[in-house]
Design an enzyme around this catalytic site. Structure first.
Site, PDB file in Angstrom:
ATOM      1  N   ASP A  12       0.757  -1.201  -0.072  1.00 56.78           N
ATOM      2  CA  ASP A  12       0.159  -0.192   0.075  1.00 56.78           C
ATOM      3  C   ASP A  12       0.926   1.268   0.056  1.00 56.78           C
ATOM      4  O   ASP A  12       2.201   1.060   0.180  1.00 56.78           O
ATOM      5  CB  ASP A  12      -1.045   0.243   1.264  1.00 56.78           C
ATOM      6  CG  ASP A  12      -1.873   1.329   1.263  1.00 56.78           C
ATOM      7  OD1 ASP A  12      -2.246   1.614   0.419  1.00 56.78           O
ATOM      8  OD2 ASP A  12      -1.957   1.871   2.377  1.00 56.78           O
ATOM      9  N   SER A  13       0.125   2.332  -0.255  1.00 55.60           N
ATOM     10  CA  SER A  13       1.044   3.610  -0.139  1.00 55.60           C
ATOM     11  C   SER A  13       1.524   3.943   1.403  1.00 55.60           C
ATOM     12  O   SER A  13       2.295   4.802   1.567  1.00 55.60           O
ATOM     13  CB  SER A  13       0.219   4.789  -0.532  1.00 55.60           C
ATOM     14  OG  SER A  13      -0.879   4.872   0.299  1.00 55.60           O
ATOM     15  N   CYS A  75      -4.448  -1.336  -1.647  1.00 57.63           N
ATOM     16  CA  CYS A  75      -4.540  -0.177  -2.109  1.00 57.63           C
ATOM     17  C   CYS A  75      -5.709   0.043  -3.102  1.00 57.63           C
ATOM     18  O   CYS A  75      -5.610  -0.513  -4.216  1.00 57.63           O
ATOM     19  CB  CYS A  75      -3.260   0.209  -2.411  1.00 57.63           C
ATOM     20  SG  CYS A  75      -3.334   2.119  -2.954  1.00 57.63           S
ATOM     21  N   GLU A 153      -2.688   8.790   8.407  1.00 59.39           N
ATOM     22  CA  GLU A 153      -1.284   8.710   8.608  1.00 59.39           C
ATOM     23  C   GLU A 153      -0.622   9.318   9.759  1.00 59.39           C
ATOM     24  O   GLU A 153       0.371   9.160  10.168  1.00 59.39           O
ATOM     25  CB  GLU A 153      -0.457   9.217   7.239  1.00 59.39           C
ATOM     26  CG  GLU A 153      -0.793   8.147   5.927  1.00 59.39           C
ATOM     27  CD  GLU A 153       0.013   6.872   6.079  1.00 59.39           C
ATOM     28  OE1 GLU A 153       1.145   6.798   6.631  1.00 59.39           O
ATOM     29  OE2 GLU A 153      -0.320   5.769   5.512  1.00 59.39           O
ATOM     30  N   CYS A 187     -10.809   3.200  -0.021  1.00 53.17           N
ATOM     31  CA  CYS A 187      -9.471   3.134   0.166  1.00 53.17           C
ATOM     32  C   CYS A 187      -9.366   2.250   1.518  1.00 53.17           C
ATOM     33  O   CYS A 187      -9.958   2.511   2.558  1.00 53.17           O
ATOM     34  CB  CYS A 187      -9.078   4.681   0.405  1.00 53.17           C
ATOM     35  SG  CYS A 187      -7.673   5.111   1.221  1.00 53.17           S
ATOM     36  N   HIS A 189      -7.002   2.834   3.734  1.00 52.93           N
ATOM     37  CA  HIS A 189      -6.894   3.626   5.067  1.00 52.93           C
ATOM     38  C   HIS A 189      -8.234   3.869   5.871  1.00 52.93           C
ATOM     39  O   HIS A 189      -8.122   3.973   7.015  1.00 52.93           O
ATOM     40  CB  HIS A 189      -6.257   5.109   4.566  1.00 52.93           C
ATOM     41  CG  HIS A 189      -4.963   4.756   4.219  1.00 52.93           C
ATOM     42  ND1 HIS A 189      -4.274   4.562   3.299  1.00 52.93           N
ATOM     43  CD2 HIS A 189      -3.760   5.622   5.289  1.00 52.93           C
ATOM     44  CE1 HIS A 189      -3.069   4.862   3.460  1.00 52.93           C
ATOM     45  NE2 HIS A 189      -2.671   5.334   4.335  1.00 52.93           N
TER      46      HIS A 189
END
Ligand code: DGL
Length: 272
Positions: A12-13, A75, A153, A187, A189
């Site tokens: 993932d990012s 992702c 994040e 997403c 996240h």
């Protein structure tokens, strides 16, 4: 090593793919996992298709070099935009869009489905296309939420936090008016903001977590390919990041409910 006993590669990012890792740990506890979070280049979702495709290819190259038997693009953005990977990755490969859309299609009662995701995911209409392929009668309402990834994040996930609350309410306001009974967290996240999103959408709305749907699909894929590991003990977990591990270790530890400090290594992804 026998292919069956090799690890599953997940990328993932940044931290988001851990929502898939958490579910993989539940669904497939004996499988080992190599995770790469591109924390040095997060977010992906506001970048061009070319950049996302280049980053995703490097992420895959890194995992392949670590001898993985299957790769999960955990992702939504990569799954929606870097679509060449579905045919070019030399090991079994899955993104999150198809399993998650399938889970939403099974969950909805009124056929009105909301999709939230990054700007790149929403402008690709990947979830909407898949949902309408499953059932052309579905009405799908999309909303991009570009501030969600930076919130996660930076550890802003508490549903009572005023910043979290107001950003989540802003992004969900239009969807609420559409009478959706199901919302895809498009997403990876976003499951970390599940409590806040659930509160804002109100009771009676089912949130579909792409991590869970993808972990269940991965279990099927391993079976189909004859790649289920033979071990009966808990798998080994290794985490790699492209920036300093400190923040990742802290949030990953909290989210996964285990101390991962000795298992996180920083790498230079530009070399791949
Ligand atoms: N977890 C990624 C996704 O599922 C976040 C993308 C980003 O870095 O913007 O889309």
């Amino acid at each position: 090593m026998d292919t069956k006993n090799m690890a599953i590669g997940v990328f993932d990012s940044g931290l988001g793919g851990l929502s898939a890792v958490k579910e993989l740990m539940n669904v497939l506890p004996c499988e080992s996992i190599v995770y790469f979070g591109d924390t040095g280049r997060v977010p992906y979702g506001s970048r061009s298709r070319e950049t996302i495709a280049k980053y995703a290819q490097q992420d895959v190259n890194f995992l392949l070099e670590n001898n993985v038997k299957l790769i999960i693009a955990a992702c939504g953005t990569v799954s929606s935009v870097a679509t060449d990977l579905y045919t070019t990755v030399p090991v079994p490969y899955t993104g999150v869009v198809n399993p998650t859309a399938q889970a939403a299609a099974e969950a909805t009662k009124n056929g009105r489905i909301g999709v939230i995701g990054t700007s790149a995911t929403i402008s690709s209409h990947s979830y909407k296309k898949k949902l309408q392929e499953i059932n052309p009668e579905f009405e799908v309402f999309e909303q991009d939420c570009p501030l969600f990834v930076p919130l996660v994040e930076n550890g802003f996930t508490d549903p009572e936090d005023i910043i979290v609350k107001s950003v989540v309410e802003r992004y969900t306001a239009e969807l609420k008016k559409k009478g959706v009974d199901t919302v895809i967290l498009g997403c990876t996240h976003y499951p970390l903001l599940k409590d806040a999103i659930g509160k804002a959408m109100g009771e009676g709305v089912t949130l579909i977590d792409s991590g869970r749907a993808t972990a269940l699909y991965t279990a099927e894929l391993l079976k189909e390919k004859g790649l289920e590991c033979e071990s009966k003990v808990e798998g080994k977990y290794r985490f790699f990041v492209s920036d300093t591990p400190h923040n990742f270790e802290k949030i990953a530890g909290m989210f996964l409910g285990r101390d991962v400090r000795s298992q996180v290594t920083q790498i230079d992804i530009e070399q791949y």
